[in-house]
Design a protein around this motif. Sequence first.
Motif, PDB file in Angstrom:
ATOM      1  N   SER A 164      19.892 -26.946 -20.757  1.00 38.72           N
ATOM      2  CA  SER A 164      20.441 -27.969 -21.636  1.00 38.72           C
ATOM      3  C   SER A 164      21.912 -27.706 -21.907  1.00 38.72           C
ATOM      4  O   SER A 164      22.410 -26.595 -21.715  1.00 38.72           O
ATOM      5  CB  SER A 164      19.665 -28.029 -22.949  1.00 38.72           C
ATOM      6  OG  SER A 164      19.837 -26.838 -23.675  1.00 38.72           O
ATOM      7  N   VAL A 165      22.579 -28.772 -22.356  1.00 42.42           N
ATOM      8  CA  VAL A 165      23.987 -28.714 -22.745  1.00 42.42           C
ATOM      9  C   VAL A 165      24.130 -29.462 -24.062  1.00 42.42           C
ATOM     10  O   VAL A 165      23.240 -30.216 -24.455  1.00 42.42           O
ATOM     11  CB  VAL A 165      24.905 -29.357 -21.671  1.00 42.42           C
ATOM     12  CG1 VAL A 165      24.861 -28.587 -20.370  1.00 42.42           C
ATOM     13  CG2 VAL A 165      24.545 -30.824 -21.443  1.00 42.42           C
ATOM     14  N   SER A 166      25.246 -29.267 -24.734  1.00 42.65           N
ATOM     15  CA  SER A 166      25.497 -30.036 -25.958  1.00 42.65           C
ATOM     16  C   SER A 166      26.158 -31.357 -25.585  1.00 42.65           C
ATOM     17  O   SER A 166      26.656 -31.529 -24.470  1.00 42.65           O
ATOM     18  CB  SER A 166      26.383 -29.241 -26.912  1.00 42.65           C
ATOM     19  OG  SER A 166      27.665 -29.068 -26.342  1.00 42.65           O
ATOM     20  N   SER A 167      26.177 -32.284 -26.517  1.00 42.18           N
ATOM     21  CA  SER A 167      26.706 -33.620 -26.232  1.00 42.18           C
ATOM     22  C   SER A 167      28.199 -33.624 -25.949  1.00 42.18           C
ATOM     23  O   SER A 167      28.715 -34.565 -25.341  1.00 42.18           O
ATOM     24  CB  SER A 167      26.393 -34.576 -27.386  1.00 42.18           C
ATOM     25  OG  SER A 167      27.027 -34.130 -28.566  1.00 42.18           O
ATOM     26  N   ASP A 168      28.925 -32.574 -26.350  1.00 39.04           N
ATOM     27  CA  ASP A 168      30.364 -32.542 -26.094  1.00 39.04           C
ATOM     28  C   ASP A 168      30.731 -31.739 -24.834  1.00 39.04           C
ATOM     29  O   ASP A 168      31.901 -31.520 -24.545  1.00 39.04           O
ATOM     30  CB  ASP A 168      31.119 -32.009 -27.308  1.00 39.04           C
ATOM     31  CG  ASP A 168      30.724 -30.586 -27.678  1.00 39.04           C
ATOM     32  OD1 ASP A 168      29.741 -30.061 -27.117  1.00 39.04           O
ATOM     33  OD2 ASP A 168      31.407 -29.998 -28.542  1.00 39.04           O
ATOM     34  N   THR A 169      29.740 -31.348 -24.047  1.00 40.02           N
ATOM     35  CA  THR A 169      30.001 -30.627 -22.796  1.00 40.02           C
ATOM     36  C   THR A 169      30.637 -31.581 -21.797  1.00 40.02           C
ATOM     37  O   THR A 169      30.192 -32.721 -21.637  1.00 40.02           O
ATOM     38  CB  THR A 169      28.685 -30.066 -22.202  1.00 40.02           C
ATOM     39  OG1 THR A 169      28.064 -29.241 -23.183  1.00 40.02           O
ATOM     40  CG2 THR A 169      28.938 -29.269 -20.942  1.00 40.02           C
ATOM     41  N   SER A 170      31.677 -31.121 -21.116  1.00 35.15           N
ATOM     42  CA  SER A 170      32.364 -31.987 -20.155  1.00 35.15           C
ATOM     43  C   SER A 170      31.485 -32.255 -18.940  1.00 35.15           C
ATOM     44  O   SER A 170      30.648 -31.441 -18.561  1.00 35.15           O
ATOM     45  CB  SER A 170      33.677 -31.348 -19.701  1.00 35.15           C
ATOM     46  OG  SER A 170      33.425 -30.293 -18.793  1.00 35.15           O
ATOM     47  N   VAL A 171      31.705 -33.415 -18.341  1.00 36.21           N
ATOM     48  CA  VAL A 171      30.951 -33.794 -17.155  1.00 36.21           C
ATOM     49  C   VAL A 171      31.209 -32.804 -16.020  1.00 36.21           C
ATOM     50  O   VAL A 171      30.303 -32.497 -15.246  1.00 36.21           O
ATOM     51  CB  VAL A 171      31.308 -35.234 -16.735  1.00 36.21           C
ATOM     52  CG1 VAL A 171      30.787 -35.557 -15.364  1.00 36.21           C
ATOM     53  CG2 VAL A 171      30.747 -36.213 -17.753  1.00 36.21           C
ATOM     54  N   ARG A 172      32.415 -32.291 -15.926  1.00 37.60           N
ATOM     55  CA  ARG A 172      32.717 -31.284 -14.902  1.00 37.60           C
ATOM     56  C   ARG A 172      31.834 -30.057 -15.048  1.00 37.60           C
ATOM     57  O   ARG A 172      31.301 -29.539 -14.077  1.00 37.60           O
ATOM     58  CB  ARG A 172      34.176 -30.859 -15.005  1.00 37.60           C
ATOM     59  CG  ARG A 172      34.976 -31.365 -13.871  1.00 37.60           C
ATOM     60  CD  ARG A 172      36.370 -30.910 -14.015  1.00 37.60           C
ATOM     61  NE  ARG A 172      37.151 -32.086 -13.710  1.00 37.60           N
ATOM     62  CZ  ARG A 172      38.345 -32.078 -13.237  1.00 37.60           C
ATOM     63  NH1 ARG A 172      38.971 -30.952 -13.069  1.00 37.60           N
ATOM     64  NH2 ARG A 172      38.951 -33.180 -12.957  1.00 37.60           N
ATOM     65  N   THR A 173      31.683 -29.588 -16.275  1.00 38.46           N
ATOM     66  CA  THR A 173      30.827 -28.428 -16.543  1.00 38.46           C
ATOM     67  C   THR A 173      29.374 -28.755 -16.203  1.00 38.46           C
ATOM     68  O   THR A 173      28.670 -27.948 -15.594  1.00 38.46           O
ATOM     69  CB  THR A 173      30.955 -27.991 -18.014  1.00 38.46           C
ATOM     70  OG1 THR A 173      32.316 -27.657 -18.277  1.00 38.46           O
ATOM     71  CG2 THR A 173      30.061 -26.803 -18.321  1.00 38.46           C
ATOM     72  N   ILE A 174      28.933 -29.935 -16.591  1.00 36.46           N
ATOM     73  CA  ILE A 174      27.559 -30.358 -16.290  1.00 36.46           C
ATOM     74  C   ILE A 174      27.340 -30.400 -14.779  1.00 36.46           C
ATOM     75  O   ILE A 174      26.326 -29.902 -14.272  1.00 36.46           O
ATOM     76  CB  ILE A 174      27.252 -31.723 -16.937  1.00 36.46           C
ATOM     77  CG1 ILE A 174      27.288 -31.586 -18.463  1.00 36.46           C
ATOM     78  CG2 ILE A 174      25.907 -32.269 -16.460  1.00 36.46           C
ATOM     79  CD1 ILE A 174      27.338 -32.897 -19.209  1.00 36.46           C
ATOM     80  N   ALA A 175      28.294 -30.978 -14.058  1.00 36.26           N
ATOM     81  CA  ALA A 175      28.173 -31.048 -12.599  1.00 36.26           C
ATOM     82  C   ALA A 175      28.107 -29.645 -11.994  1.00 36.26           C
ATOM     83  O   ALA A 175      27.301 -29.380 -11.094  1.00 36.26           O
ATOM     84  CB  ALA A 175      29.344 -31.833 -12.012  1.00 36.26           C
TER      85      ALA A 175
END
Length: 169
Positions: free
Chosen positions: A107-118
């Motif tokens: 999981s990630v928090s809602s403010d995690t950047s899309v780059r980090t998620i990718a």
Amino acid sequence: MAVTAQDIMTPSVKAVPQDWTMQQLAEFLTENEITGSPVCDDSERIIGIVTLKDIAEFRWNQVSGEPEKELSDDEKQQARQIRQMMFEGMTRMPVEVRDIMTPSVMSVSSDTSVRTIADIMMAEHLHRIFVTEKETITGIITTYDMLKLVAEPELTRRCLDADDSGTPT
């Protein structure tokens, strides 16, 4: 402004109980046109994730005959008899979601950047990642959600404008 999980997540997450049968799960996934779901315990806490791939792998492992290549004819016959007894027992006792789920949830928090998620999704070979706030799932990001970035010019521009730290350049 950088694109974050909040911008692309699907806010409604459909969880399944750990004691559902594999049949109930398959019907649920099909009816909702999804390929996976979080699994919750009796207190409705998320304890894992289950996907169509888990169902397929379980079924495949039931019928795969790979180890038989190394057995003698007598051993193969004994293995077939044991497998038949096991299958008869399994039909009487259904396989539950808890038996096939993956017990870890990324999981990630809602403010995690899309780059980090990718980066996380690629490094971990994930097709879905949950968005959480204070240990509660508030959304899900799937590979489909990530593809929307390419299809939506404004989101694409915002992603390209952000540097690695997630702040606009």
